[in-house]
Motif scaffolding. Structure first.
Motif, PDB file in Angstrom:
ATOM      1  N   LEU A  17       0.277 -19.083  36.250  1.00 39.97           N
ATOM      2  CA  LEU A  17       0.507 -17.901  36.214  1.00 39.97           C
ATOM      3  C   LEU A  17       0.532 -17.376  34.476  1.00 39.97           C
ATOM      4  O   LEU A  17       0.084 -16.296  34.214  1.00 39.97           O
ATOM      5  N   ALA A  21      -1.673 -15.140  32.482  1.00 46.93           N
ATOM      6  CA  ALA A  21      -1.137 -14.127  31.927  1.00 46.93           C
ATOM      7  C   ALA A  21      -1.351 -13.818  30.236  1.00 46.93           C
ATOM      8  O   ALA A  21      -1.747 -12.629  29.857  1.00 46.93           O
ATOM      9  N   LEU A  48      -5.467 -15.628  38.263  1.00 50.18           N
ATOM     10  CA  LEU A  48      -4.119 -15.314  38.916  1.00 50.18           C
ATOM     11  C   LEU A  48      -4.232 -15.118  40.258  1.00 50.18           C
ATOM     12  O   LEU A  48      -3.313 -15.583  41.062  1.00 50.18           O
TER      13      LEU A  48
END
Length: 315
Positions: A17, A21, A48
């Protein structure tokens, strides 16, 4: 990467994650500040949404991947009886056959300075983000799941038997190439009409390209298994290890050459000079990648991405 995290007692999902990001941020900066054709944001957002499926067995990943890839095709099939074909074709027309005013607007923008480019780049990048839930996620996400499955069966690591590679190569070429060529023929017969192209005209390449891609993968894996072309493999491997750096470098090089804040070649070169330029840039990036990896373990952007993901900034 996820398996290594689990083996080290770390949270694989949290790591992915964070990684996605940061890639999303890279993509937004790339798309809005440099080139609207960015793909990093799409990859990151799809990653994601799907990274938590990495533990699924390969067979299930293949099925789910194929279903996701099929969603845009299903949308087109449903759009025809719903009477949406004229609306969709009309939306595509400005991109497929732009007016003289649209062409002049683009030429003026990209031959101008960075600030003059910004409004059009912002508009087109925003449109590409809006396309994510309608089309790009389904194909990108589906192929990601298929890629996870290919990794699990050992294809992407070269652990499969030569027979598997041969079958994939044969099926990919026999199914993919004729389908793509048939699509070119049918679109030619229809005069490249947007009303046909927007629907059934693009389905040939949409599916045929996946079969051809699998054939390419099988061919590359087989070359690696046999040990053919060692210098070529070394050069391409170096480019692959610097994939993110080279991707962004191409944007920097080409916007400097073509946009108004650089040499301003936008809309001035014919196809053959453009093709020659592609070869020159590729050659430069191969040499750059080989020389860089003589001194460093990671590319500069790869190092930054890795450091931000693990939050460890060590040279």
């Amino acid at each position: 990467m996820a398996q290594k995290a689990v083996d080290a007692g770390q949270g694989a999902l949290q790591l992915q994650l964070r990684r996605m990001a940061w890639l999303m941020l890279f993509g937004l900066l790339h798309g809005y500040l440099l080139w609207y054709g960015d793909i990093l944001f799409t990859y990151a957002l799809a990653g994601l949404l799907l990274c938590w499926l990495w533990r699924l067995p390969a067979a299930l990943l293949f099925v789910l991947g194929a279903l996701l890839v099929a969603v845009p095709s299903a949308m087109l099939v449903l759009a025809v009886p719903a009477g949406q074909t004229p609306t969709i074709a009309a939306e595509m027309l400005p991109f497929w056959a732009p007016s003289a005013e649209d062409i002049e607007r683009e030429l003026t923008a990209y031959r101008g300075d960075w600030g003059q480019q910004m409004p059009l780049r912002f508009e087109l990048m925003s449109l590409s983000l809006l396309a994510f839930p309608l089309q790009t996620f389904w194909r990108v996400g589906g192929l990601m799941l298929i890629g996870m499955g290919l990794y699990k069966i050992g294809l992407l690591t070269g652990a499969v038997s030569p027979a598997v590679c041969r079958r994939l190569l044969l099926v990919g070429l026999l199914a993919g190439v004729p389908l793509v060529l048939l699509g070119v023929l049918r679109n030619y017969q229809q005069g490249w009409d947007v009303h046909y192209l927007a629907f059934f005209g693009r389905e040939y390449n949409y599916w045929g390209s996946i079969a051809i891609a699998l054939a390419y993968v099988a061919a590359v894996v087989r070359v690696c298994q046999v040990g053919y072309l060692p210098r070529v493999r070394q050069a391409l491997a170096a480019v692959g290890r610097l994939a993110l750096t080279n991707y962004l470098m191409q944007t920097v090089i080409c916007t400097t050459l073509f946009y108004g804040h650089g040499l301003g070649w936008f809309g001035q070169l014919e196809r053959m000079p453009l093709l020659l330029l592609v070869v020159v840039i590729w050659a430069f990036q191969i040499v750059f990648s080989l020389l860089w990896l003589r001194r460093f373990a990671y590319g500069p952007v790869e190092w930054l991405w890795r450091a931000l993901t693990y939050w460890r900034f060590r040279f």
